[in-house]
Enzyme design. Structure first.
Site, mmCIF file in Angstrom:
data_model
loop_
_atom_site.group_PDB
_atom_site.id
_atom_site.type_symbol
_atom_site.label_atom_id
_atom_site.label_comp_id
_atom_site.label_asym_id
_atom_site.label_seq_id
_atom_site.Cartn_x
_atom_site.Cartn_y
_atom_site.Cartn_z
ATOM 1 N N TYR A 31 -1.875 25.990 -22.414
ATOM 2 C CA TYR A 31 -0.903 26.043 -21.323
ATOM 3 C C TYR A 31 0.400 25.385 -21.726
ATOM 4 O O TYR A 31 0.489 24.726 -22.758
ATOM 5 C CB TYR A 31 -1.477 25.393 -20.050
ATOM 6 C CG TYR A 31 -1.558 23.878 -20.100
ATOM 7 C CD1 TYR A 31 -2.492 23.224 -20.894
ATOM 8 C CD2 TYR A 31 -0.696 23.098 -19.345
ATOM 9 C CE1 TYR A 31 -2.558 21.837 -20.928
ATOM 10 C CE2 TYR A 31 -0.757 21.706 -19.369
ATOM 11 C CZ TYR A 31 -1.695 21.085 -20.170
ATOM 12 O OH TYR A 31 -1.749 19.720 -20.218
ATOM 13 N N ARG A 50 6.354 25.364 -29.030
ATOM 14 C CA ARG A 50 5.061 24.673 -28.952
ATOM 15 C C ARG A 50 3.974 25.625 -28.457
ATOM 16 O O ARG A 50 2.829 25.591 -28.934
ATOM 17 C CB ARG A 50 5.179 23.448 -28.031
ATOM 18 C CG ARG A 50 3.934 22.586 -28.037
ATOM 19 C CD ARG A 50 4.130 21.283 -27.316
ATOM 20 N NE ARG A 50 4.334 21.478 -25.885
ATOM 21 C CZ ARG A 50 4.636 20.513 -25.027
ATOM 22 N NH1 ARG A 50 4.780 19.266 -25.473
ATOM 23 N NH2 ARG A 50 4.809 20.760 -23.748
ATOM 24 N N ARG A 99 -20.306 36.099 -22.089
ATOM 25 C CA ARG A 99 -20.268 34.765 -22.706
ATOM 26 C C ARG A 99 -21.010 34.701 -24.045
ATOM 27 O O ARG A 99 -22.239 34.687 -24.093
ATOM 28 C CB ARG A 99 -20.867 33.746 -21.736
ATOM 29 C CG ARG A 99 -20.735 32.307 -22.220
ATOM 30 C CD ARG A 99 -21.392 31.321 -21.261
ATOM 31 N NE ARG A 99 -21.250 29.953 -21.744
ATOM 32 C CZ ARG A 99 -22.023 29.403 -22.675
ATOM 33 N NH1 ARG A 99 -22.999 30.102 -23.241
ATOM 34 N NH2 ARG A 99 -21.817 28.155 -23.056
ATOM 35 N N HIS A 101 -20.258 32.657 -27.994
ATOM 36 C CA HIS A 101 -19.355 31.672 -28.575
ATOM 37 C C HIS A 101 -18.292 32.292 -29.474
ATOM 38 O O HIS A 101 -17.158 31.837 -29.511
ATOM 39 C CB HIS A 101 -20.139 30.592 -29.332
ATOM 40 C CG HIS A 101 -20.806 29.620 -28.409
ATOM 41 N ND1 HIS A 101 -21.858 29.974 -27.593
ATOM 42 C CD2 HIS A 101 -20.552 28.321 -28.142
ATOM 43 C CE1 HIS A 101 -22.219 28.934 -26.870
ATOM 44 N NE2 HIS A 101 -21.437 27.908 -27.183
ATOM 45 N N LYS A 146 -1.961 22.236 -27.080
ATOM 46 C CA LYS A 146 -1.907 22.047 -25.620
ATOM 47 C C LYS A 146 -2.996 22.885 -24.957
ATOM 48 O O LYS A 146 -2.740 23.867 -24.250
ATOM 49 C CB LYS A 146 -0.509 22.381 -25.075
ATOM 50 C CG LYS A 146 -0.219 21.655 -23.766
ATOM 51 C CD LYS A 146 1.267 21.567 -23.520
ATOM 52 C CE LYS A 146 1.609 21.114 -22.122
ATOM 53 N NZ LYS A 146 1.056 19.829 -21.702
ATOM 54 N N GLU A 178 -1.646 8.192 -26.512
ATOM 55 C CA GLU A 178 -0.749 8.727 -25.469
ATOM 56 C C GLU A 178 -1.449 8.587 -24.132
ATOM 57 O O GLU A 178 -2.576 8.101 -24.060
ATOM 58 C CB GLU A 178 -0.410 10.198 -25.767
ATOM 59 C CG GLU A 178 -1.632 11.092 -25.799
ATOM 60 C CD GLU A 178 -1.303 12.547 -26.129
ATOM 61 O OE1 GLU A 178 -0.149 12.965 -25.955
ATOM 62 O OE2 GLU A 178 -2.231 13.259 -26.542
ATOM 63 N N LEU A 202 -0.181 14.981 -28.397
ATOM 64 C CA LEU A 202 0.606 16.184 -28.153
ATOM 65 C C LEU A 202 2.051 15.888 -28.561
ATOM 66 O O LEU A 202 2.577 14.829 -28.205
ATOM 67 C CB LEU A 202 0.564 16.539 -26.667
ATOM 68 C CG LEU A 202 1.284 17.844 -26.336
ATOM 69 C CD1 LEU A 202 0.389 19.038 -26.663
ATOM 70 C CD2 LEU A 202 1.707 17.892 -24.883
#
Ligand code: PDD
Length: 282
Positions: A31, A50, A99, A101, A146, A178, A202
């Protein structure tokens, strides 16, 4: 509110995804959060760079970063935010498939979801400063991506909230990495310190803005870890992010930073960011 989902602009409550979305099943996605001032997206190119990097690191098949810019700008218009302050949230996952992996077949398109919301800065926190708590950094070692996989951040942040604090700051190997959703800075002997870029943090866009301002204003700084052993000697602390801007920290767990008031270096940087944004809007 109008959101964007996979090619369509639609009311946010109509933006529904498959229960087999890999973002839902595996947190297999990433995101970005971008801030707009008076309808103009701040540091848009840095956010797009980014985003591109997160996409590449997760090997999600998505090329059209130009499209994301277009979506962010259109969402501001669709939601009447063209002259207001707002945030734009963008999330991209590896799409939906049964589903398993391993990655789904190459023809499975990523899920792209975005929305814009009006935003008001938290003036009291910006003016008076906040309390933070310290927590061991139990996250994975690719915090430079992110990713939407944020469970340790959420648990730490919730604990902070329950203790009357505003952020949880992570410690790894005797140093600050952070915050749960912020970059962290300290001032020792009038010099600004923040963790160097690595896989443990990040690369915050606001972090870069602050370091650029230090350069311009001749404020000494070093990208060097804030060591636990020296923390109580810091004169000032502050956290930064697209949302929190530069927020002074005046209390850490049960001890007070400096005299318990935001310090002069933090204040100078807050003023400089304000000027930078005024220039950006000119
Ligand atoms: N968080 N570190 C972490 C772990 C973050 O999640 C964020 C941003 C930052 C600051 O980055 P930037 O200056 O680019 O916003 C540092 C966003 C705002 C969020 O999760 O909502």
């Amino acid at each position: 509110m109008i959101a964007y989902l996979n090619g369509n602009y639609l009311p946010r409550d109509k933006a529904v995804i498959s229960a087999e979305d890999r973002g839902f099943n595996f947190a297999d996605g990433l995101y970005e959060v971008i801030r707009s001032y008076s309808g103009r997206l701040f540091k848009l190119d840095a956010h797009m760079k980014r985003l591109r990097r997160s996409i590449d690191e997760l090997r999600i098949p998505f090329d059209d970063i130009g499209k994301v810019k277009e979506i962010a700008e259109r969402l501001l218009k669709e939601n009447d935010l063209s002259s207001d302050d707002a945030t734009v949230y963008i999330q991209i996952t590896r799409g939906h498939a049964p589903r398993k992996h391993g990655f789904p077949p190459k023809d499975v398109p990523p899920t792209i979801f975005a929305y814009a919301s009006a935003f008001k800065p938290h003036e009291q926190e910006l003016n008076e400063g906040i309390k933070i708590i310290l927590k061991p950094d139990i996250r994975w070692t690719r915090c430079d991506i992110k990713s939407v996989s944020l469970l340790p951040n959420i648990l730490a942040f919730q604990e902070a909230k329950e203790k009357g604090a505003v952020e949880a700051v992570f410690m790894r190997d005797g140093a600050v990495t952070e915050g749960s959703h912020t970059s962290v800075f300290a001032v020792f002997d009038n010099k600004v310190f923040t963790a160097p870029k690595s896989h443990y943090i990040l690369p915050g866009i606001t972090r870069d803005v602050v370091l650029d301002l230090c350069r311009k204003r001749n404020i000494p700084f070093e990208e060097f870890p804030i060591l636990e052993s020296r923390m109580k000697k810091a004169e000032e602390f502050f956290i930064t992010s697209t949302i929190t801007e530069i927020t002074p920290v005046v209390q850490i767990d049960e001890w007070m930073v400096g005299n318990g008031k935001p310090g002069p270096v933090t204040r100078e940087l807050q003023g400089s960011v304000k000027e930078l944004i005024e220039d950006f809007l000119r």
